[in-house]
Write a protein that holds these residues in place. Sequence first.
Motif, PDB file in Angstrom:
ATOM      1  N   TYR A  72      77.778  31.158  50.400  1.00  0.00           N
ATOM      2  CA  TYR A  72      76.778  31.299  51.451  1.00  0.00           C
ATOM      3  C   TYR A  72      77.311  32.240  52.527  1.00  0.00           C
ATOM      4  CZ  TYR A  72      74.531  27.166  49.363  1.00  0.00           C
ATOM      5  OH  TYR A  72      73.925  26.286  48.511  1.00  0.00           O
ATOM      6  N   ASP A  73      76.377  32.878  53.225  1.00  0.00           N
ATOM      7  CA  ASP A  73      76.729  33.954  54.164  1.00  0.00           C
ATOM      8  C   ASP A  73      77.751  33.546  55.220  1.00  0.00           C
ATOM      9  OD1 ASP A  73      74.825  35.284  52.712  1.00  0.00           O
ATOM     10  OD2 ASP A  73      73.477  35.682  54.404  1.00  0.00           O
ATOM     11  N   ASP A  74      77.663  32.297  55.705  1.00  0.00           N
ATOM     12  CA  ASP A  74      78.543  31.895  56.802  1.00  0.00           C
ATOM     13  C   ASP A  74      79.972  31.584  56.339  1.00  0.00           C
ATOM     14  OD1 ASP A  74      77.415  29.744  55.489  1.00  0.00           O
ATOM     15  OD2 ASP A  74      77.156  28.513  57.277  1.00  0.00           O
ATOM     16  N   SER A 161      67.916  28.643  56.284  1.00  0.00           N
ATOM     17  CA  SER A 161      67.332  28.041  57.495  1.00  0.00           C
ATOM     18  C   SER A 161      68.381  27.288  58.304  1.00  0.00           C
ATOM     19  CB  SER A 161      66.185  27.105  57.121  1.00  0.00           C
ATOM     20  OG  SER A 161      66.655  25.983  56.406  1.00  0.00           O
ATOM     21  N   LYS A 162      69.497  26.909  57.639  1.00  0.00           N
ATOM     22  CA  LYS A 162      70.550  26.143  58.305  1.00  0.00           C
ATOM     23  C   LYS A 162      71.681  27.015  58.833  1.00  0.00           C
ATOM     24  CE  LYS A 162      69.567  22.331  55.115  1.00  0.00           C
ATOM     25  NZ  LYS A 162      70.060  21.599  53.927  1.00  0.00           N
ATOM     26  N   THR A 163      71.729  28.271  58.421  1.00  0.00           N
ATOM     27  CA  THR A 163      72.794  29.179  58.846  1.00  0.00           C
ATOM     28  C   THR A 163      72.440  29.764  60.206  1.00  0.00           C
ATOM     29  OG1 THR A 163      73.317  29.723  56.548  1.00  0.00           O
ATOM     30  CG2 THR A 163      74.120  31.240  58.237  1.00  0.00           C
ATOM     31  N   LYS A 164      73.219  29.424  61.210  1.00  0.00           N
ATOM     32  CA  LYS A 164      72.873  29.730  62.597  1.00  0.00           C
ATOM     33  C   LYS A 164      72.616  31.212  62.839  1.00  0.00           C
ATOM     34  CE  LYS A 164      74.462  28.841  67.334  1.00  0.00           C
ATOM     35  NZ  LYS A 164      75.557  28.292  68.174  1.00  0.00           N
ATOM     36  N   GLN A 165      73.456  32.077  62.311  1.00  0.00           N
ATOM     37  CA  GLN A 165      73.348  33.510  62.607  1.00  0.00           C
ATOM     38  C   GLN A 165      72.681  34.306  61.489  1.00  0.00           C
ATOM     39  OE1 GLN A 165      77.648  33.857  63.673  1.00  0.00           O
ATOM     40  NE2 GLN A 165      76.913  34.654  65.615  1.00  0.00           N
TER      41      GLN A 165
END
Length: 326
Positions: A72-74, A161-165
């Motif tokens: 995932y991106d974060d 939707s859960k990844t802040k940035q």
Amino acid sequence: MKIVAAVIGMGIGEKHLEAIDGFIGSKVKIICEKNKKKIKILKKKYPNKIITSNEEDIFMDKQINLVSLASYDDYHYSQILKCFKYNKNIIVEKPMCLNPDQLKNIHKLTKKNKIRMTSNLVLRVNSLFKDFKNKIDNNKIYYIEGDYIWGRKKKLYGWRSKTKQYSLTLGAGVHIIDLVNWLTGLKPKTVYALGNKKATKGTSFKKNSMIAMMFEYPKNIIVKITANGGAIFNHFHELKIFSDNQTLVNSRLGPFMIKNDKLCKIHASYPDKQNRKKLIHNFIETLTKKNIKPIISIKEQIDLMTVCFAVDKSVALKKKIKINYL
């Protein structure tokens, strides 16, 4: 150098594994996956691979000299830092990071280390867009319009939707921005961007699901790009390149060129998924052979992320932004 690789994340990461494993003697030794149900499936599917839920097993393995980050991106930024720390070359899904400070640190590390890195920006190896690149003349182009049409709205409601940035610029628009940069060999000077949440109102995705960007490029070229996350539409990369002597188009009607008042179909392949492996294959060749030019350089990757962060800054401030490259 013989490539011994690991893959983190077995969503799109499975495509990375297929591209790496067996290519000119390369092998994937370790697969890292957090999902317990997936791990059971992977152990049956890949009995000769080490399957782990602990990424440290990869970074502690001295044999591993290439890590594919399809997490995932974060997670990308922290995993990139570990790759630099433990001397592992990097394939990273876009975006490589989620804010300008992270990008500055990555930029510093690329200056100090011999570690090589590529981002999986696969439109550069698409047969149709390669054909477009051969047909264009920057001195004649006056306007380009590109749309990343997501077409899979439900995908926004999971981890994105859960990844802040997370932003649609970083997750979608990045591909079209890179495509235009690559096609023209140029990079934008300024951007003015706007966004809205109308198409995903009342859902778990609280960020902008539509972003429109207006860029000023050198040679007096105007470029409009959209990242359209809410479209009721098939996933698609729509492109129009307007020159004073021709127009090139990729649309749902198919790719074509208009020249001398005639519409000519273009027969190059799109979406051309079978050629997506070529970007990873090229990267492996840059590691194992001499005098192989990378399809995308680290400088181009850093510049691309700089543009993306300028877009999101423009959306937040609702004003035109000068793009200051590192």
